[in-house]
Design a protein around this motif. Structure first.
Motif, PDB file in Angstrom:
ATOM      1  N   GLY A 192       7.470   8.191  -1.962  1.00  0.00           N
ATOM      2  CA  GLY A 192       7.551   6.800  -1.531  1.00  0.00           C
ATOM      3  C   GLY A 192       6.303   5.979  -1.782  1.00  0.00           C
ATOM      4  O   GLY A 192       6.318   4.769  -1.593  1.00  0.00           O
ATOM      5  N   ASP A 193       5.188   6.628  -2.172  1.00  0.00           N
ATOM      6  CA  ASP A 193       3.941   5.885  -2.363  1.00  0.00           C
ATOM      7  C   ASP A 193       4.050   4.930  -3.537  1.00  0.00           C
ATOM      8  O   ASP A 193       4.414   5.338  -4.645  1.00  0.00           O
ATOM      9  CB  ASP A 193       2.775   6.844  -2.668  1.00  0.00           C
ATOM     10  N   SER A 194       3.681   3.674  -3.291  1.00  0.00           N
ATOM     11  CA  SER A 194       3.624   2.752  -4.416  1.00  0.00           C
ATOM     12  C   SER A 194       2.572   3.248  -5.402  1.00  0.00           C
ATOM     13  O   SER A 194       1.517   3.726  -5.009  1.00  0.00           O
ATOM     14  CB  SER A 194       3.243   1.358  -3.930  1.00  0.00           C
ATOM     15  N   GLY A 195       2.887   3.144  -6.676  1.00  0.00           N
ATOM     16  CA  GLY A 195       1.954   3.597  -7.704  1.00  0.00           C
ATOM     17  C   GLY A 195       2.201   5.022  -8.147  1.00  0.00           C
ATOM     18  O   GLY A 195       1.497   5.529  -9.017  1.00  0.00           O
ATOM     19  N   THR A 196       3.197   5.679  -7.565  1.00  0.00           N
ATOM     20  CA  THR A 196       3.450   7.060  -7.968  1.00  0.00           C
ATOM     21  C   THR A 196       4.853   7.192  -8.563  1.00  0.00           C
ATOM     22  O   THR A 196       5.806   6.575  -8.088  1.00  0.00           O
ATOM     23  CB  THR A 196       3.323   8.052  -6.796  1.00  0.00           C
ATOM     24  N   GLN A 389      -6.167   0.717  -5.687  1.00  0.00           N
ATOM     25  CA  GLN A 389      -5.746   1.493  -4.528  1.00  0.00           C
ATOM     26  C   GLN A 389      -5.296   2.849  -5.051  1.00  0.00           C
ATOM     27  O   GLN A 389      -4.426   2.931  -5.918  1.00  0.00           O
ATOM     28  CB  GLN A 389      -4.607   0.801  -3.774  1.00  0.00           C
ATOM     29  N   GLY A 392      -1.532   5.628  -2.792  1.00  0.00           N
ATOM     30  CA  GLY A 392      -0.401   5.005  -2.116  1.00  0.00           C
ATOM     31  C   GLY A 392      -0.802   4.042  -1.019  1.00  0.00           C
ATOM     32  O   GLY A 392      -1.985   3.726  -0.860  1.00  0.00           O
ATOM     33  N   PRO A 393       0.195   3.584  -0.249  1.00  0.00           N
ATOM     34  CA  PRO A 393      -0.035   2.516   0.729  1.00  0.00           C
ATOM     35  C   PRO A 393      -0.964   2.916   1.870  1.00  0.00           C
ATOM     36  O   PRO A 393      -1.395   2.067   2.637  1.00  0.00           O
ATOM     37  CB  PRO A 393       1.366   2.211   1.271  1.00  0.00           C
ATOM     38  N   TYR A 397      -8.737   0.957  -0.624  1.00  0.00           N
ATOM     39  CA  TYR A 397      -9.039   0.117  -1.782  1.00  0.00           C
ATOM     40  C   TYR A 397     -10.465   0.408  -2.232  1.00  0.00           C
ATOM     41  O   TYR A 397     -11.377   0.474  -1.420  1.00  0.00           O
ATOM     42  CB  TYR A 397      -8.884  -1.367  -1.423  1.00  0.00           C
ATOM     43  N   VAL A 425      -3.192   2.195  -8.434  1.00  0.00           N
ATOM     44  CA  VAL A 425      -2.661   0.850  -8.641  1.00  0.00           C
ATOM     45  C   VAL A 425      -3.834  -0.099  -8.839  1.00  0.00           C
ATOM     46  O   VAL A 425      -4.721  -0.177  -7.986  1.00  0.00           O
ATOM     47  CB  VAL A 425      -1.804   0.391  -7.446  1.00  0.00           C
TER      48      VAL A 425
ATOM     49  N   GLU B  85       2.806  -2.407  -3.430  1.00  0.00           N
ATOM     50  CA  GLU B  85       1.525  -2.885  -3.956  1.00  0.00           C
ATOM     51  C   GLU B  85       1.518  -3.055  -5.469  1.00  0.00           C
ATOM     52  O   GLU B  85       1.033  -4.057  -5.992  1.00  0.00           O
ATOM     53  CB  GLU B  85       0.384  -1.929  -3.567  1.00  0.00           C
ATOM     54  N   CYS B 127       6.239   1.950 -11.420  1.00  0.00           N
ATOM     55  CA  CYS B 127       4.988   1.221 -11.196  1.00  0.00           C
ATOM     56  C   CYS B 127       4.209   0.954 -12.476  1.00  0.00           C
ATOM     57  O   CYS B 127       3.295   0.129 -12.481  1.00  0.00           O
ATOM     58  CB  CYS B 127       4.116   1.987 -10.212  1.00  0.00           C
TER      59      CYS B 127
END
Lengths: 521, 159
Positions: A192-196, A389, A392-393, A397, A425, B85, B127
């Motif tokens: 669920g991690d953004s960027g993965t 980042q 993930g969320p 940063y 990200v 993000e 992404c």
């Protein structure tokens, strides 16, 4: 007959790969040219997708990014014509021709162990899988004592690639040592991690390596049933996994006697339902049992009392998919990659505002600068990169001044960041870090399971405080309050969601204080 | 709470009969119902509870815990826009605002003509090709407002 590869990977499809495949099939038909089309996974070079490849005596030739409108021109240039040995194909002069796939610098410099077959094989063909070295790890495992399998995984230094980085072999040993009437192997595919997107790419591009890894785990600990807990946002991976599992049953690699060994292992896919928290292992087990995905208090560990109260392995997709190469090539082979306590390779995912997003599998130790600029090519927008980042969320940063940090577990934790599942990200200088801090709290409020107060209430209060800061209301006092709230959530939450959601907020406050001192309209 | 139609009731019964004996079956059952009916009707909850020997509150608690399960019938097309993000770094907020303006709805709402339901989603795993959108299970990458308009028009040409 020429073999053409057009990916079935969801990312490639999102850029038009299906229309390209149809145009090639139609064009070949109208030209009466014979063709064999393989719907492979993605090589992970998303800036070149849809990437079409053609078999050639010297190695595969790559063309990309190809749109359906490019196809007639490519066919006219001789895309499907026979290649005489030692020469580039007749279409080699086409503007979209990229030369040999293996020579593409982005790919050539990688060390693909876990991703060795992704983009190369037909994902759901057991025959193709075995022809490319698949199931050698399982054959070796079946010749070993279960304790020796566990030892090999321990010796390899493999740590959980889902984010927690717990040594995989130690977890397996705990399950191995339990006496129980039934044990389970579960795969956490709730990426669920953004960027993965490495789990997704593996499940769509080489699902049999995950199935093999889970089978080895089952043999090692004496489990008979496996579940892949897949997030509902991945319908393409769902279809590919089901096809691959059916193929593995058909070839005798799953079922009542795996390869005639007398050992049973059954495997099925279970779908999640859009809850980020179910990537936390105990919450995932609750969800697999058909309940609300609320976290359990540990101990007992899942390895002792997990799914349906039985000893259970819970591993991430990448961790399990790395086991076959460790068994095949040996623990030392794998351990010799990497640095310090971060052994082996890591599939890093480059996403967000980058010119060349994609998957980079390399031994641990590359710096963020190398990843963002040498591979990523800098920002997609052409503006300076301001922050990334990582993880993930819930990840911190990191400002441009720290881009010389190596990407490994210890180095990142040394600067107050975390590696997580290896997603990076990138943001250019238009990013508003106070808004990103607000989003971190908002996301936590949306996804909190509600069991503990710091996470459930704290995240909502966090959004309200950042809103006041954004409006310029008593910024000094509200920043102090936000810092205090973050501390309470970190110290007082039951699991990593509430306990880590403050990390992006704290790092934004620390590295980008100017963004919190400016009132927005 | 609206009562189930005869055919909805039949569908729920059929799914329950097929899945009730599986280990930990509740999520599978809810998926089955939503896949067939488009949502999980409130009136299905007592049937499920009785079949699995759970309380209605337990079943209701599960249905409402997971964002994926819908409680009302969706539009003919389901549009999910990623808000995470990576997509934000490539303009997802602007894309979402464009979608809301064009469709005249907020997130979690359905257009008055029943054509589109608009939902946020938190990462589609695309992404490297942000911003990402999913429409009826089809994934799209590097979606600009103009591209989104095209994709919507392909599904409902009159819109």
């Amino acid at each position: 007959m020429t073999t053409v590869y057009v990916p079935r990977d969801a990312g490639a499809l999102s850029l038009g790969a299906e229309a390209v495949a149809r145009a090639i099939a139609r064009g070949a038909d109208s030209r009466s040219q014979a063709l064999r089309m393989v719907r492979n996974g993605s090589r992970g070079l998303y800036f070149l997708e849809p990437l079409v490849e053609v078999d050639s005596p010297g190695g595969r030739e790559a063309y990309g990014p190809v749109s359906a409108a490019d196809v007639p021109g490519l066919l006219d240039a001789g895309l499907l014509e026979d290649r005489p040995a030692g020469t580039g194909g007749p279409a080699a002069k086409h503007p979209l021709a990229l030369g040999r796939t293996e020579d593409l610098p982005y790919l050539k410099s990688q060390q693909r162990l876990t991703f060795a077959r992704v983009g190369i094989t037909d994902p759901t063909s057991v025959e193709d899988y075995v022809a490319h070295g698949g199931y050698r790890g399982l054959e070796r495992a079946l010749s070993l004592d279960p304790a020796a399998i566990v030892q090999a995984v321990t010796d390899s230094g493999l740590r959980g690639r889902g984010g927690a980085a717990f040594p995989t072999g130690i977890k397996w040993k705990t399950v191995h040592d339990q006496a129980a009437d039934r044990k389970y192997v579960t795969c956490n595919a709730d990426e669920g991690d953004s960027g993965t997107f490495s789990d997704r790419m593996l499940m769509e591009g080489d699902p049999l390596v995950l199935i093999e890894g889970m089978t080895i785990a089952a043999v090692a600990v004496g489990a008979t049933q496996g579940y892949i807990y897949l997030r509902a946002e991945y319908p393409h991976a769902h279809r590919t996994l089901i096809e691959a599992i059916t193929a593995a049953y058909g070839a005798g690699y799953l079922g009542s006697s795996v390869r005639g060994s007398g050992k049973r292992f059954d495997l099925e896919v279970r779908l999640g339902a859009g809850a980020y928290i179910c990537g936390e292992e105990t919450s995932m087990l609750e969800s697999l049992e058909g309940r609300r995905g609320e976290v359990r208090v540990r101990p007992p560990l899942p390895a002792v009392k997990g799914l349906f109260g039985r000893p259970t392995i819970v591993n991430n997709v990448v961790s399990l998919s790395t086991v076959p190469v460790i068994l095949e090539r040996g623990a030392e082979f794998y351990r010799d990659f990497g640095m310090g306590k971060s052994r082996g390779t890591l599939p890093i995912q480059l996403g967000g505002n980058l010119r060349r997003g994609g998957l980079v599998e390399r031994a641990f130790g590359l710096t963020l600068t190398e990843l963002l600029y040498d591979y990523g090519g800098g920002s997609a927008s052409g503006r300076p990169l301001r922050a990334v980042q990582v993880g993930g969320p819930l990840g911190a940063y990191i400002p441009a001044s720290q881009f010389d940090t190596p990407v490994d577990y210890e180095a990142l934790s040394g600067i107050g960041a975390l590696l997580g599942h290896g997603g990076i990200v990138a943001f250019d200088d238009t990013v508003d870090m106070a808004r990103m801090a607000r989003y971190a709290m908002e996301f936590c409020a949306i996804e909190s399971c509600g069991k503990c107060t710091p996470c459930r209430i704290g995240s909502t209060r966090g959004v309200e405080i950042v809103d006041r800061i954004l409006k310029g209301i008593e910024p000094g006092a509200n920043i102090a309050l936000l810092e205090e709230l973050c501390e309470t959530m970190v110290q007082g939450s039951l699991c990593g969601l509430g306990g880590m959601a403050p990390f992006p907020v704290q790092s934004a406050l620390k590295h980008f204080p100017e963004d919190f001192r400016r009132a927005r309209q | 709470m609206e009562a189930l139609t005869a055919s909805q009731r039949e569908t729920v019964r059929r799914i329950l009969t097929r899945m009730r004996d599986r280990p930990g079956p509740l999520l599978e059952i809810l998926h089955g119902i939503q896949d067939h009916l488009g949502f999980v009707p409130g009136a299905a909850v007592p049937l499920i509870a009785a079949e699995l020997n759970l309380s209605r509150a337990e079943v209701h608690g599960v249905v409402t815990f997971y964002h994926h399960f819908r409680h009302t019938p969706p539009g003919r097309h389901i549009v999910q826009i990623c808000r995470a993000e990576s997509c934000q770094s490539m303009g997802a907020e602007g894309l979402a605002e464009h979608a809301m303006r064009r469709l005249g709805v907020e997130f979690q709402e359905t257009t008055a003509d029943g054509a589109f339901s608009l939902h946020p989603v938190y990462c589609l795993g695309n992404c490297a090709c942000s911003p990402a959108v999913m429409i009826d299970g089809e994934l799209y990458g590097r979606v600009t407002p103009a591209r989104l308009d095209e994709l919507l028009a392909q599904r409902e040409p009159s819109k």
